[in-house]
Design a protein around this motif. Structure first.
Motif, PDB file in Angstrom:
ATOM      1  N   MET A 120       0.848  -1.037   0.038  1.00 24.39           N
ATOM      2  CA  MET A 120       0.023   0.044   0.036  1.00 24.39           C
ATOM      3  C   MET A 120       0.993   1.135  -0.052  1.00 24.39           C
ATOM      4  SD  MET A 120      -3.062   1.034   2.650  1.00 24.39           S
ATOM      5  CE  MET A 120      -4.267  -0.483   2.452  1.00 24.39           C
ATOM      6  N   THR A 163      -3.028   4.626   1.302  1.00 24.02           N
ATOM      7  CA  THR A 163      -3.175   4.694   2.899  1.00 24.02           C
ATOM      8  C   THR A 163      -3.947   5.859   3.291  1.00 24.02           C
ATOM      9  OG1 THR A 163      -1.180   3.766   3.190  1.00 24.02           O
ATOM     10  CG2 THR A 163      -1.846   5.110   5.096  1.00 24.02           C
ATOM     11  N   MET A 164      -3.615   6.928   2.687  1.00 26.52           N
ATOM     12  CA  MET A 164      -4.421   8.313   2.953  1.00 26.52           C
ATOM     13  C   MET A 164      -6.042   8.031   2.526  1.00 26.52           C
ATOM     14  SD  MET A 164      -4.160  11.150   4.468  1.00 26.52           S
ATOM     15  CE  MET A 164      -5.201  12.630   4.808  1.00 26.52           C
ATOM     16  N   MET A 205      -7.834   5.983   5.054  1.00 27.31           N
ATOM     17  CA  MET A 205      -8.231   6.612   6.212  1.00 27.31           C
ATOM     18  C   MET A 205      -9.701   7.243   6.050  1.00 27.31           C
ATOM     19  SD  MET A 205      -4.252   7.875   7.197  1.00 27.31           S
ATOM     20  CE  MET A 205      -4.849   9.465   8.078  1.00 27.31           C
ATOM     21  N   ARG A 216     -13.635   5.950   7.212  1.00 23.41           N
ATOM     22  CA  ARG A 216     -14.543   6.895   8.251  1.00 23.41           C
ATOM     23  C   ARG A 216     -15.747   7.193   7.476  1.00 23.41           C
ATOM     24  NH1 ARG A 216     -14.580   6.355  12.632  1.00 23.41           N
ATOM     25  NH2 ARG A 216     -13.365   4.596  12.169  1.00 23.41           N
ATOM     26  N   PHE A 228      -6.571  13.022  -5.147  1.00 24.34           N
ATOM     27  CA  PHE A 228      -5.722  14.160  -4.805  1.00 24.34           C
ATOM     28  C   PHE A 228      -5.888  15.368  -6.026  1.00 24.34           C
ATOM     29  CE2 PHE A 228      -4.330  10.885  -2.254  1.00 24.34           C
ATOM     30  CZ  PHE A 228      -4.178  11.241  -1.136  1.00 24.34           C
ATOM     31  N   HIS A 287      -4.728  21.076  -0.979  1.00 19.05           N
ATOM     32  CA  HIS A 287      -5.686  20.286   0.081  1.00 19.05           C
ATOM     33  C   HIS A 287      -7.042  20.416  -0.428  1.00 19.05           C
ATOM     34  CE1 HIS A 287      -5.815  24.320   1.809  1.00 19.05           C
ATOM     35  NE2 HIS A 287      -6.818  24.008   2.245  1.00 19.05           N
ATOM     36  N   ASN A 313     -10.761  15.587   0.080  1.00 25.84           N
ATOM     37  CA  ASN A 313     -11.026  16.649   1.106  1.00 25.84           C
ATOM     38  C   ASN A 313     -12.800  16.659   1.054  1.00 25.84           C
ATOM     39  OD1 ASN A 313     -10.316  17.629   3.629  1.00 25.84           O
ATOM     40  ND2 ASN A 313      -9.760  19.709   2.525  1.00 25.84           N
ATOM     41  N   ASN A 341     -13.748  14.027   3.158  1.00 22.95           N
ATOM     42  CA  ASN A 341     -13.576  14.401   4.563  1.00 22.95           C
ATOM     43  C   ASN A 341     -14.260  15.442   5.291  1.00 22.95           C
ATOM     44  OD1 ASN A 341     -11.459  14.458   6.842  1.00 22.95           O
ATOM     45  ND2 ASN A 341     -10.522  16.192   6.050  1.00 22.95           N
ATOM     46  N   ASN A 377     -17.307  14.506   8.442  1.00 23.70           N
ATOM     47  CA  ASN A 377     -17.339  15.330   9.645  1.00 23.70           C
ATOM     48  C   ASN A 377     -18.828  15.688   9.758  1.00 23.70           C
ATOM     49  OD1 ASN A 377     -14.872  15.654  11.524  1.00 23.70           O
ATOM     50  ND2 ASN A 377     -14.058  15.442   9.645  1.00 23.70           N
ATOM     51  N   ASN A 403       2.596  14.618   1.576  1.00 26.75           N
ATOM     52  CA  ASN A 403       2.417  14.505   3.057  1.00 26.75           C
ATOM     53  C   ASN A 403       2.023  15.575   3.707  1.00 26.75           C
ATOM     54  OD1 ASN A 403       3.237  11.628   2.799  1.00 26.75           O
ATOM     55  ND2 ASN A 403       5.142  12.071   3.962  1.00 26.75           N
ATOM     56  N   MET A 450      -1.729  16.105   3.161  1.00 22.81           N
ATOM     57  CA  MET A 450      -2.556  15.246   3.764  1.00 22.81           C
ATOM     58  C   MET A 450      -2.914  15.902   5.331  1.00 22.81           C
ATOM     59  SD  MET A 450      -2.051  11.431   2.067  1.00 22.81           S
ATOM     60  CE  MET A 450      -0.266  11.734   1.751  1.00 22.81           C
ATOM     61  N   LYS A 464      -2.444  18.777   6.446  1.00 22.75           N
ATOM     62  CA  LYS A 464      -3.387  19.841   6.484  1.00 22.75           C
ATOM     63  C   LYS A 464      -4.806  19.666   6.592  1.00 22.75           C
ATOM     64  CE  LYS A 464      -3.972  24.289   4.286  1.00 22.75           C
ATOM     65  NZ  LYS A 464      -4.263  24.959   5.625  1.00 22.75           N
ATOM     66  N   MET A 465      -5.103  18.510   5.439  1.00 23.83           N
ATOM     67  CA  MET A 465      -6.406  18.192   5.385  1.00 23.83           C
ATOM     68  C   MET A 465      -6.954  17.668   6.689  1.00 23.83           C
ATOM     69  SD  MET A 465      -6.216  16.046   1.822  1.00 23.83           S
ATOM     70  CE  MET A 465      -7.917  15.158   2.337  1.00 23.83           C
ATOM     71  N   ILE A 466      -6.181  17.068   7.628  1.00 24.43           N
ATOM     72  CA  ILE A 466      -6.753  16.301   8.712  1.00 24.43           C
ATOM     73  C   ILE A 466      -6.742  17.458   9.917  1.00 24.43           C
ATOM     74  CG2 ILE A 466      -6.268  14.578  10.665  1.00 24.43           C
ATOM     75  CD1 ILE A 466      -7.336  13.696   7.799  1.00 24.43           C
ATOM     76  N   HIS A 488      -2.474   2.423   7.556  1.00 15.89           N
ATOM     77  CA  HIS A 488      -3.419   3.503   7.870  1.00 15.89           C
ATOM     78  C   HIS A 488      -3.559   3.733   9.191  1.00 15.89           C
ATOM     79  CE1 HIS A 488      -5.820  -0.166   7.908  1.00 15.89           C
ATOM     80  NE2 HIS A 488      -6.493   0.567   8.867  1.00 15.89           N
ATOM     81  N   ASN A 510      -1.849   4.924  11.686  1.00 15.46           N
ATOM     82  CA  ASN A 510      -0.758   5.764  11.964  1.00 15.46           C
ATOM     83  C   ASN A 510      -1.431   6.810  12.822  1.00 15.46           C
ATOM     84  OD1 ASN A 510      -2.136   7.853  10.164  1.00 15.46           O
ATOM     85  ND2 ASN A 510      -1.278   6.777   8.471  1.00 15.46           N
ATOM     86  N   LEU A 526      -1.614  10.411  12.066  1.00 16.39           N
ATOM     87  CA  LEU A 526      -2.354  10.761  11.627  1.00 16.39           C
ATOM     88  C   LEU A 526      -4.144  10.493  11.758  1.00 16.39           C
ATOM     89  CD1 LEU A 526      -2.783  13.878  10.389  1.00 16.39           C
ATOM     90  CD2 LEU A 526      -2.562  12.683   8.072  1.00 16.39           C
ATOM     91  N   ASN A 527      -4.325   9.176  11.794  1.00 18.59           N
ATOM     92  CA  ASN A 527      -5.439   8.703  11.883  1.00 18.59           C
ATOM     93  C   ASN A 527      -6.200   8.497  13.298  1.00 18.59           C
ATOM     94  OD1 ASN A 527      -7.541   7.605  10.325  1.00 18.59           O
ATOM     95  ND2 ASN A 527      -7.182   5.548  10.570  1.00 18.59           N
ATOM     96  N   ASN A 547      -7.762  12.038  13.000  1.00 21.65           N
ATOM     97  CA  ASN A 547      -8.917  11.973  12.025  1.00 21.65           C
ATOM     98  C   ASN A 547     -10.118  11.148  12.918  1.00 21.65           C
ATOM     99  OD1 ASN A 547     -10.377  11.514   9.481  1.00 21.65           O
ATOM    100  ND2 ASN A 547      -9.505   9.570   9.217  1.00 21.65           N
ATOM    101  N   THR A 548      -9.981  10.211  13.578  1.00 24.44           N
ATOM    102  CA  THR A 548     -10.855   9.642  14.106  1.00 24.44           C
ATOM    103  C   THR A 548     -11.635  10.218  15.334  1.00 24.44           C
ATOM    104  OG1 THR A 548      -9.626   7.999  15.378  1.00 24.44           O
ATOM    105  CG2 THR A 548     -10.394   7.307  13.458  1.00 24.44           C
ATOM    106  N   THR A 578     -11.576  13.389  15.470  1.00 25.49           N
ATOM    107  CA  THR A 578     -12.167  14.631  14.926  1.00 25.49           C
ATOM    108  C   THR A 578     -13.575  14.276  14.696  1.00 25.49           C
ATOM    109  OG1 THR A 578      -9.967  15.513  14.224  1.00 25.49           O
ATOM    110  CG2 THR A 578     -12.177  16.526  12.943  1.00 25.49           C
TER     111      THR A 578
END
Lengths: 159, 159
Positions: free
Chosen positions: A1, A6-7, A10, A14, A118, A134, A139, A142, A146, B4, B7, B9-11, B134, B136, B138-139, B142-143, B145
């Motif tokens: 992966m 990966t991103m 994630m 959700r 992306f 971003h 996004n 994302n 939320n 990176n 990503m 920044k998005m989260i 995933h 990681n 950052l997740n 993410n979760t 949030t």
């Protein structure tokens, strides 16, 4: 992966998890219960259901998947607050729309390649996207996830 | 901005936005209002405040930033449901803890380098992380949030 995969996982994990939780709550409520308020004087369940359909329907165009299925829901469920419109669509029709919309939307979402997530969404200009990468398609999912979590927390209060 | 950074920044943008919205709601409520339920028979505002502090405090260890500041809040606000504990901490003390915790946590969050966010968090094993990248750091944000969004939707119902 790779890192992109990966991103994407994630964010999409959700999205699907929150949709699943909302559907479990929705299936546990009768059409009559959907007419109840989440708290005295606040939005009714049927309004939240219609609001989420209208917001998710708008994702089709933002993600460049095509046209919204139910543009007629924007006026009663996004532009107007609850109880401002005399007659809302029936609970049965909204349940059917929820299923039809998410079958189409998730089919498109699950077929998008990691690198495509992306790319810019349709509302940001190429110039702005060059400075603000971003503001991509991922996004959109994302931020809508939320938004869904926020209203899910309210929806499960219905008794 | 590399991939990176984009990503992260998005989260983090979502995390800070939802925290800001929660703080606006919190600052608009009196200590007395925090004793009100979000809906009849449901959680009180003070319970949601303590619950979010306890869950965010636990992020310190999961993100390998150090030890939780208030481990004593786990029993009343995570293990126990609302109204199961005779006496909760005061609203004033929870407001102070909210500020202290997020000052520390956000200081650490904002100083982490983009590539560090894609390292494993402390709860997953190296073997599992190799198969599931995933899981990681950052997740975790993410979760959490999405968890915050869920309870924010409830918190703003308090009258």
């Amino acid at each position: 992966m790779n890192a992109n995969q990966t991103m994407v996982k994630m964010i999409l994990d959700r999205w699907h998890a929150m949709l699943g939780q909302f559907e479990t709550a929705l299936n546990s409520l009768s059409d009559e219960q959907l007419q109840h308020e989440i708290s005295p004087g606040k939005n009714r369940g049927i309004y939240l259901l219609g609001h989420l359909i209208a917001v998710h329907d708008d994702m089709i165009a933002k993600l460049d998947f095509g046209k919204a299925l139910y543009p007629e829901l924007e006026a009663p469920f996004i532009t107007s607050p609850d109880k401002a419109v005399a007659e809302l669509p029936s609970a049965a029709s909204l349940r059917a729309k929820w299923t039809e919309l998410h079958t189409l939307l998730n089919g498109k979402i699950n077929s998008l390649q990691p690198e495509e997530w992306f790319q810019k969404h349709t509302v940001v200009s190429a110039e702005d996207f060059a400075k603000e990468p971003h503001r991509n398609k991922l996004n959109i999912v994302n931020t809508r996830t939320n938004h869904l979590s926020y209203h899910l927390g309210q929806f499960i209060l219905i008794q």
